[in-house]
Design a protein around this motif. Structure first.
Motif, PDB file in Angstrom:
ATOM      1  N   ASN A 144       0.829  -1.084   0.015  1.00 32.75           N
ATOM      2  CA  ASN A 144       0.074   0.088  -0.047  1.00 32.75           C
ATOM      3  C   ASN A 144       0.847   1.348   0.074  1.00 32.75           C
ATOM      4  O   ASN A 144       0.622   2.160  -0.621  1.00 32.75           O
ATOM      5  CB  ASN A 144      -0.908  -0.084   1.370  1.00 32.75           C
ATOM      6  CG  ASN A 144      -2.095  -0.924   1.043  1.00 32.75           C
ATOM      7  OD1 ASN A 144      -2.701  -1.096  -0.126  1.00 32.75           O
ATOM      8  ND2 ASN A 144      -2.459  -1.521   2.218  1.00 32.75           N
ATOM      9  N   LEU A 145       2.135   1.161   0.860  1.00 37.18           N
ATOM     10  CA  LEU A 145       2.936   2.460   0.638  1.00 37.18           C
ATOM     11  C   LEU A 145       3.629   2.705  -0.538  1.00 37.18           C
ATOM     12  O   LEU A 145       3.552   3.754  -1.114  1.00 37.18           O
ATOM     13  CB  LEU A 145       4.217   1.952   1.890  1.00 37.18           C
ATOM     14  CG  LEU A 145       5.136   3.101   1.841  1.00 37.18           C
ATOM     15  CD1 LEU A 145       4.321   4.310   2.294  1.00 37.18           C
ATOM     16  CD2 LEU A 145       6.157   2.774   2.867  1.00 37.18           C
ATOM     17  N   ILE A 146       3.872   1.419  -1.280  1.00 34.81           N
ATOM     18  CA  ILE A 146       4.535   1.421  -2.695  1.00 34.81           C
ATOM     19  C   ILE A 146       3.659   1.997  -3.742  1.00 34.81           C
ATOM     20  O   ILE A 146       3.925   2.730  -4.389  1.00 34.81           O
ATOM     21  CB  ILE A 146       5.052   0.129  -2.854  1.00 34.81           C
ATOM     22  CG1 ILE A 146       6.092  -0.223  -2.206  1.00 34.81           C
ATOM     23  CG2 ILE A 146       5.566   0.145  -4.483  1.00 34.81           C
ATOM     24  CD1 ILE A 146       6.667  -1.740  -2.332  1.00 34.81           C
ATOM     25  N   LEU A 147       2.524   1.482  -3.440  1.00 35.96           N
ATOM     26  CA  LEU A 147       1.205   1.991  -4.599  1.00 35.96           C
ATOM     27  C   LEU A 147       0.893   3.327  -4.325  1.00 35.96           C
ATOM     28  O   LEU A 147       0.937   4.092  -5.513  1.00 35.96           O
ATOM     29  CB  LEU A 147       0.116   0.886  -4.506  1.00 35.96           C
ATOM     30  CG  LEU A 147       0.342  -0.690  -4.825  1.00 35.96           C
ATOM     31  CD1 LEU A 147      -0.892  -1.317  -4.511  1.00 35.96           C
ATOM     32  CD2 LEU A 147       0.616  -0.476  -6.420  1.00 35.96           C
ATOM     33  N   GLY A 148       1.027   3.870  -3.219  1.00 40.18           N
ATOM     34  CA  GLY A 148       0.595   5.268  -2.700  1.00 40.18           C
ATOM     35  C   GLY A 148       1.773   6.018  -3.363  1.00 40.18           C
ATOM     36  O   GLY A 148       1.560   7.265  -4.089  1.00 40.18           O
ATOM     37  N   HIS A 149       3.295   5.552  -3.285  1.00 42.04           N
ATOM     38  CA  HIS A 149       4.168   6.470  -3.643  1.00 42.04           C
ATOM     39  C   HIS A 149       4.135   6.537  -5.323  1.00 42.04           C
ATOM     40  O   HIS A 149       4.480   7.619  -5.644  1.00 42.04           O
ATOM     41  CB  HIS A 149       5.426   6.171  -3.131  1.00 42.04           C
ATOM     42  CG  HIS A 149       5.756   6.728  -1.643  1.00 42.04           C
ATOM     43  ND1 HIS A 149       6.189   7.961  -1.453  1.00 42.04           N
ATOM     44  CD2 HIS A 149       5.509   6.047  -0.626  1.00 42.04           C
ATOM     45  CE1 HIS A 149       6.307   8.087  -0.361  1.00 42.04           C
ATOM     46  NE2 HIS A 149       5.918   6.725   0.517  1.00 42.04           N
ATOM     47  N   LEU A 174       4.028   9.643  -8.070  1.00 45.26           N
ATOM     48  CA  LEU A 174       5.207   9.794  -8.936  1.00 45.26           C
ATOM     49  C   LEU A 174       4.368  10.003 -10.251  1.00 45.26           C
ATOM     50  O   LEU A 174       4.913  10.650 -11.145  1.00 45.26           O
ATOM     51  CB  LEU A 174       6.180   8.353  -8.881  1.00 45.26           C
ATOM     52  CG  LEU A 174       7.209   8.590  -7.732  1.00 45.26           C
ATOM     53  CD1 LEU A 174       8.021   7.300  -7.821  1.00 45.26           C
ATOM     54  CD2 LEU A 174       8.027   9.837  -7.839  1.00 45.26           C
ATOM     55  N   GLU A 175       3.537   9.209 -10.457  1.00 41.56           N
ATOM     56  CA  GLU A 175       2.810   9.020 -11.898  1.00 41.56           C
ATOM     57  C   GLU A 175       2.106  10.301 -11.970  1.00 41.56           C
ATOM     58  O   GLU A 175       2.039  10.770 -13.186  1.00 41.56           O
ATOM     59  CB  GLU A 175       1.768   7.901 -11.757  1.00 41.56           C
ATOM     60  CG  GLU A 175       0.920   8.049 -13.091  1.00 41.56           C
ATOM     61  CD  GLU A 175      -0.230   6.622 -13.079  1.00 41.56           C
ATOM     62  OE1 GLU A 175      -0.634   6.562 -14.121  1.00 41.56           O
ATOM     63  OE2 GLU A 175      -0.073   5.909 -12.230  1.00 41.56           O
ATOM     64  N   GLN A 208       3.976   3.744 -13.569  1.00 40.79           N
ATOM     65  CA  GLN A 208       2.738   3.071 -13.944  1.00 40.79           C
ATOM     66  C   GLN A 208       3.103   1.593 -13.924  1.00 40.79           C
ATOM     67  O   GLN A 208       2.155   0.680 -13.483  1.00 40.79           O
ATOM     68  CB  GLN A 208       2.219   3.481 -15.255  1.00 40.79           C
ATOM     69  CG  GLN A 208       1.622   4.780 -15.430  1.00 40.79           C
ATOM     70  CD  GLN A 208       1.347   5.103 -17.077  1.00 40.79           C
ATOM     71  OE1 GLN A 208       1.694   4.459 -17.830  1.00 40.79           O
ATOM     72  NE2 GLN A 208       0.237   5.867 -16.954  1.00 40.79           N
ATOM     73  N   GLN A 209       4.201   1.017 -14.145  1.00 42.16           N
ATOM     74  CA  GLN A 209       4.529  -0.039 -14.109  1.00 42.16           C
ATOM     75  C   GLN A 209       4.781  -0.604 -12.684  1.00 42.16           C
ATOM     76  O   GLN A 209       4.500  -1.975 -12.478  1.00 42.16           O
ATOM     77  CB  GLN A 209       6.053  -0.364 -14.787  1.00 42.16           C
ATOM     78  CG  GLN A 209       6.315  -0.110 -16.391  1.00 42.16           C
ATOM     79  CD  GLN A 209       5.433  -1.396 -17.076  1.00 42.16           C
ATOM     80  OE1 GLN A 209       4.321  -1.639 -17.311  1.00 42.16           O
ATOM     81  NE2 GLN A 209       6.422  -2.251 -17.656  1.00 42.16           N
ATOM     82  N   ILE A 210       5.069   0.221 -11.791  1.00 41.33           N
ATOM     83  CA  ILE A 210       5.221   0.055 -10.358  1.00 41.33           C
ATOM     84  C   ILE A 210       3.927  -0.408  -9.896  1.00 41.33           C
ATOM     85  O   ILE A 210       3.549  -1.241  -9.282  1.00 41.33           O
ATOM     86  CB  ILE A 210       5.938   0.936  -9.847  1.00 41.33           C
ATOM     87  CG1 ILE A 210       7.460   1.150 -10.054  1.00 41.33           C
ATOM     88  CG2 ILE A 210       5.760   0.983  -8.133  1.00 41.33           C
ATOM     89  CD1 ILE A 210       8.392   2.419  -9.606  1.00 41.33           C
ATOM     90  N   ARG A 211       2.961   0.506 -10.294  1.00 43.01           N
ATOM     91  CA  ARG A 211       1.633   0.229  -9.733  1.00 43.01           C
ATOM     92  C   ARG A 211       1.035  -1.022 -10.261  1.00 43.01           C
ATOM     93  O   ARG A 211       0.385  -1.514  -9.646  1.00 43.01           O
ATOM     94  CB  ARG A 211       0.728   1.453 -10.195  1.00 43.01           C
ATOM     95  CG  ARG A 211       0.832   2.724  -9.366  1.00 43.01           C
ATOM     96  CD  ARG A 211      -0.056   3.766  -9.833  1.00 43.01           C
ATOM     97  NE  ARG A 211      -1.439   3.384  -9.517  1.00 43.01           N
ATOM     98  CZ  ARG A 211      -2.517   3.997 -10.073  1.00 43.01           C
ATOM     99  NH1 ARG A 211      -2.337   4.832 -10.949  1.00 43.01           N
ATOM    100  NH2 ARG A 211      -3.636   3.348  -9.555  1.00 43.01           N
ATOM    101  N   SER A 212       1.232  -1.564 -11.560  1.00 38.41           N
ATOM    102  CA  SER A 212       0.654  -2.699 -12.148  1.00 38.41           C
ATOM    103  C   SER A 212       1.110  -3.731 -11.463  1.00 38.41           C
ATOM    104  O   SER A 212       0.622  -4.720 -10.924  1.00 38.41           O
ATOM    105  CB  SER A 212       0.929  -2.496 -13.784  1.00 38.41           C
ATOM    106  OG  SER A 212       0.573  -3.870 -14.144  1.00 38.41           O
ATOM    107  N   VAL A 250      -0.421  -7.729  -4.771  1.00 39.57           N
ATOM    108  CA  VAL A 250      -1.501  -7.836  -3.851  1.00 39.57           C
ATOM    109  C   VAL A 250      -2.627  -8.926  -4.265  1.00 39.57           C
ATOM    110  O   VAL A 250      -3.347  -9.719  -3.363  1.00 39.57           O
ATOM    111  CB  VAL A 250      -2.311  -6.415  -3.732  1.00 39.57           C
ATOM    112  CG1 VAL A 250      -3.430  -6.541  -2.803  1.00 39.57           C
ATOM    113  CG2 VAL A 250      -1.237  -5.270  -3.161  1.00 39.57           C
ATOM    114  N   GLU A 251      -2.774  -9.113  -5.432  1.00 44.33           N
ATOM    115  CA  GLU A 251      -3.939  -9.939  -5.871  1.00 44.33           C
ATOM    116  C   GLU A 251      -3.292 -11.318  -5.695  1.00 44.33           C
ATOM    117  O   GLU A 251      -4.072 -12.444  -5.260  1.00 44.33           O
ATOM    118  CB  GLU A 251      -4.228  -9.725  -7.406  1.00 44.33           C
ATOM    119  CG  GLU A 251      -5.472 -10.762  -7.961  1.00 44.33           C
ATOM    120  CD  GLU A 251      -5.680 -10.626  -9.357  1.00 44.33           C
ATOM    121  OE1 GLU A 251      -6.486 -11.557  -9.841  1.00 44.33           O
ATOM    122  OE2 GLU A 251      -4.862  -9.828 -10.142  1.00 44.33           O
ATOM    123  N   LEU A 252      -1.929 -11.372  -5.900  1.00 47.59           N
ATOM    124  CA  LEU A 252      -1.350 -12.736  -5.682  1.00 47.59           C
ATOM    125  C   LEU A 252      -1.338 -13.036  -4.033  1.00 47.59           C
ATOM    126  O   LEU A 252      -1.651 -14.484  -3.841  1.00 47.59           O
ATOM    127  CB  LEU A 252       0.030 -12.698  -6.179  1.00 47.59           C
ATOM    128  CG  LEU A 252       0.779 -13.871  -6.265  1.00 47.59           C
ATOM    129  CD1 LEU A 252       0.075 -15.132  -7.044  1.00 47.59           C
ATOM    130  CD2 LEU A 252       2.328 -13.738  -6.620  1.00 47.59           C
TER     131      LEU A 252
END
Length: 759
Positions: free
Chosen positions: A538-543, A547-548, A560-564, A570-572
């Motif tokens: 969640n921290l990584i996705l927020g940052h 950035l995006e 965008q690659q980081i978010r995907s 998370v789904e895994l």
């Protein structure tokens, strides 16, 4: 010595006395009548010699004249043994008979009681000059037809009284002309009635048991028609006591007509009791389920009961006259039979098991008891043998011994229990965990050594096996007095006898305490890692989102690659959680309607993917036995088709029946499911450098199918399949070329009434 009796006209008549086959008796007759005023001729004749003279006036005999058809016999006693005198056709008079045995004889006394023409005088009670014999002969020679009719009742009474005294038999006479009934003193005594009472025929009949009165009337009526009778009735005495009595009667004839009935009356209660006991014993033997046979002293079979044929296969006519050796199986040695004969010939009872052979050639085990039948002097006259077929018990015992031997070689607790849940066999492992001697456990149950809560849970499982007649798997964590708390996974099976009737249960337990502890630790670790993973991601996705928003070009693309990648991770983790929960929870199968499940799943996915449509082919409810997670498994298959099929494809869900299974098939017209994910969905396998976690969704489907006693099968238009069954075995996967033309995934499940157990 001749003596003439005066006629009515003053003259004398020669009278002939026939003495049957006894010169000494003839001499006694001559001496007895020497001083009597009669002219007599004493003739001695054998039983079979014809008379050389005209019909005798009297017959004197030591014994009852036998019926042989000769003139002498007919003159003495008529055409039937024991008939007394015979009717003289010319004079309508019966030839009188004097019975003069050396000592009292019951049968002769009864004959005299039944016939007024027969007189009975035992020599042992006579005087030295044979005075009683002379009196009897005189009375017989003096009687005329008129005298006989006139004095019949008086003579009958005298003879009946003599019968009662000499033979302990009561007598009775019924005069049909006057309708009077005469009883002797013994008859009064047998009825328990005072001699002052003068009974009528109907009053006498009322003394019998109500159910026997009709038979008494029928016998009397038959005698009045000229027939004899010999019957046994139940007499109800005046004091209410019921006795068995035998009554015999014969018609009294005068001038060619039946004028009454005379008879003898005897209490046979004491005789009937053993007869009744013998009849009851015979009925018991005939109804017995054991084979019973009787032999003579040499072993020749004289009698077999019906169960003998049931046990041995031999009918009575096949074995009577044979000896029991026809049952030999050849498995018993000579020492066995030598010991048997030595025992029973000495008068002792033999009781040992034996292995015999039926008529069919089949061997059978029997528990045999042989008892000697002895005479009054103690001599062995024969034997009675009783065989109980114990073949089934012996085979059961052998199976138990085999089971016990195998079970004791295993380290896991194994037990055999009856339908009441009591232990019949336990191996050493059970003894060790219970901390009790084996002898204390046999016949008891889990309450003897488990905590009550767990013991009740086991009771519920035992009842479930007996009611469903299906094997079940379950986990328990009992507390033992010596080993503390332990965890077990148990498989319990129904046990059947030779008639396919449920006869008990077998339980095999595996101590998984160490494994359960490791699983517990892994679940804790999994929760910790997942919690940290979610927080960090969640921290990584927020940052990445910041950035995006704040970058452009290459930097924005990287964000965008980081978010995907983060979203995929998370789904895994979410899929991993579902699998872990599935493997560690004890979810039970339920009856579910696949029609409802499929319709709900498709409706939810079409709402989530509004640009996709799914065709559903399901014509009926199709109730299956599956765990509730089957809904998520079907959703995973349909969503997987969306992901791998592309934008312009058709997805179809079909539900149909194959034998006793229901098959859910999800097919698409896209590129098919990658082989790597197919292999991932076929159960546990080696993790290679090429393996990655993209197949976790299909692994979830695999485990749901396995827990539901089902299977997953991958197909393709090319016809090559890859299957993952409920046992984890796999078949060759579809090749890449086939998979590229579209994919089909089939989920096979048991119907609710198929009786399959969850794997």
């Amino acid at each position: 010595m001749n003596s003439r009796a005066p006629r009515d006209d003053g003259s004398t008549t020669l009278q002939t006395i026939l003495v049957r086959g006894d010169e000494a008796l003839a001499s006694a007759v001559r001496d007895a009548l020497a001083d009597r005023s009669r002219t007599i001729d004493v003739v001695v004749t054998g039983d079979s010699s014809p008379p050389s003279r005209p019909r005798p006036d009297c017959v004197v005999s030591r014994s009852r004249p036998q019926c042989g058809g000769s003139a002498i016999t007919e003159a003495a006693v008529g055409s039937a043994a024991g008939d007394g005198g015979t009717e003289d056709a010319s004079t309508d008079r019966l030839t009188p008979v004097v019975l003069y045995p050396e000592r009292p004889a019951d049968d002769l006394a009864r004959q005299a009681a039944n016939d007024a023409t027969v007189r009975y005088v035992p020599e042992s009670i006579d005087t030295d000059d044979h005075g009683l014999l002379a009196d009897a002969i005189d009375a017989s020679l003096s009687a005329t037809p008129a005298d006989s009719d006139r004095d019949r009742d008086a003579a009958g009474r005298d003879l009946l009284e003599a019968t009662a005294e000499l033979a302990d038999v009561g007598g009775w006479a019924f005069d049909a002309r006057t309708e009077t009934l005469t009883w002797t003193a013994e008859t009064y005594r047998l009825h328990g009635i005072d001699r002052s009472f003068e009974p009528t025929l109907e009053q006498a009949i009322e003394c019998y048991h109500p159910a026997d009165r009709a038979a008494v009337r029928t016998d009397i009526e038959a005698a009045l028609e000229g027939e004899r009778f010999d019957s046994t009735y139940r007499l109800v005495r005046a004091d209410g006591e019921m006795r068995q009595v035998r009554s015999r009667g014969r018609p009294v004839v005068a001038a060619g007509e039946v004028v009454g009935v005379r008879g003898a009356f005897q209490d046979v209660t004491d005789r009937k009791r053993p007869e009744a006991a013998a009849r009851r014993f015979k009925r018991a033997v005939e109804a017995a389920g054991h084979a019973i046979f009787i032999t003579d002293r040499t072993g020749t079979i004289e009698y077999v009961n019906p169960a003998f044929e049931d046990v041995t296969g031999y009918a009575p006519e096949e074995v009577i006259g044979e000896d029991p050796s026809l049952l030999k199986s050849g498995e018993m040695d000579q020492a066995y039979y030598a010991d048997l004969w030595s025992t029973i010939l000495s008068g002792e009872v033999w009781s040992e098991p034996i292995l015999n052979e039926r008529k069919s050639g089949e061997h059978y085990h029997a528990s045999e008891t042989i008892a000697p039948i002895t005479g009054d002097d103690g001599t062995v006259e024969g034997f009675v043998a009783i065989q109980t077929d114990i073949t089934e018990q012996v085979h059961t015992r052998e199976r138990l011994e085999t089971f016990r031997e195998i079970a004791n070689r295993l380290e896991d607790p194994i037990m055999l229990q009856d339908c009441d849940g009591n232990f019949e066999v336990v191996n050493d492992a059970v003894v060790e965990y219970a901390g009790l001697p084996r002898s204390d456990l046999i016949g008891d149950d889990e309450f003897a050594f488990m905590d009550p809560t767990t013991a009740r849970a086991v009771d519920d499982r035992k009842r479930e096996v007996l009611e469903s007649e299906r094997s079940i798997d379950y986990e328990i964590t009992p507390t033992f007095p010596t080993k503390g708390q332990r965890s077990f996974v148990t498989t319990r099976y129904p046990l059947y006898d030779e008639d396919d009737e449920i006869d008990g249960m077998v339980a095999i337990c595996r101590d998984i305490t160490d494994r359960a502890e490791r699983e517990h630790q892994l679940r804790v670790l999994d929760r910790i890692l997942r919690h940290n993973l979610y927080n960090k991601m969640n921290l990584i996705l927020g940052h990445a989102e910041l950035l995006e928003d704040r970058t452009s070009g290459e930097a924005r693309h990287s964000a965008q690659q980081i978010r995907s990648a983060g979203a995929d991770l998370v789904e895994l983790a979410d899929k991993e959680r579902r699998i872990v929960d599935l493997l560690t929870d004890e979810t039970e199968c339920q009856d579910l309607s696949l029609q409802s499940v499929v319709e709900d799943v498709v409706a939810d996915l079409e709402a989530e993917y509004p640009d996709r449509e799914v065709a559903v082919e399901c014509s009926e409810p199709f109730v299956v036995s599956a765990i509730p997670e089957i809904r998520d498994a079907i959703a995973e298959l349909v969503e997987n088709a969306f992901i791998h099929a592309g934008d312009d494809v058709d997805v179809t869900v079909r539900v149909g029946r194959e034998d006793d299974r229901v098959v859910v098939t999800v097919s698409d017209t896209g590129s098919g499911i990658p082989e790597m994910e197919q292999r991932a969905a076929q159960g546990p396998g080696d993790i290679t450098p090429l393996f990655h976690g993209s197949g976790l969704g299909l692994q979830f489907v695999y485990h749901v199918a396995k827990r539901s006693n089902g299977s997953v099968r991958f197909e393709s238009p090319g016809g090559v399949d890859a299957a993952a069954g409920d046992d984890g075995d796999t078949v060759d996967a579809a090749d890449d070329a086939a998979a590229a033309t579209g994919g089909v995934v089939s989920l096979s499940l048991p119907t609710a009434d198929s009786g399959d157990d969850p794997a």
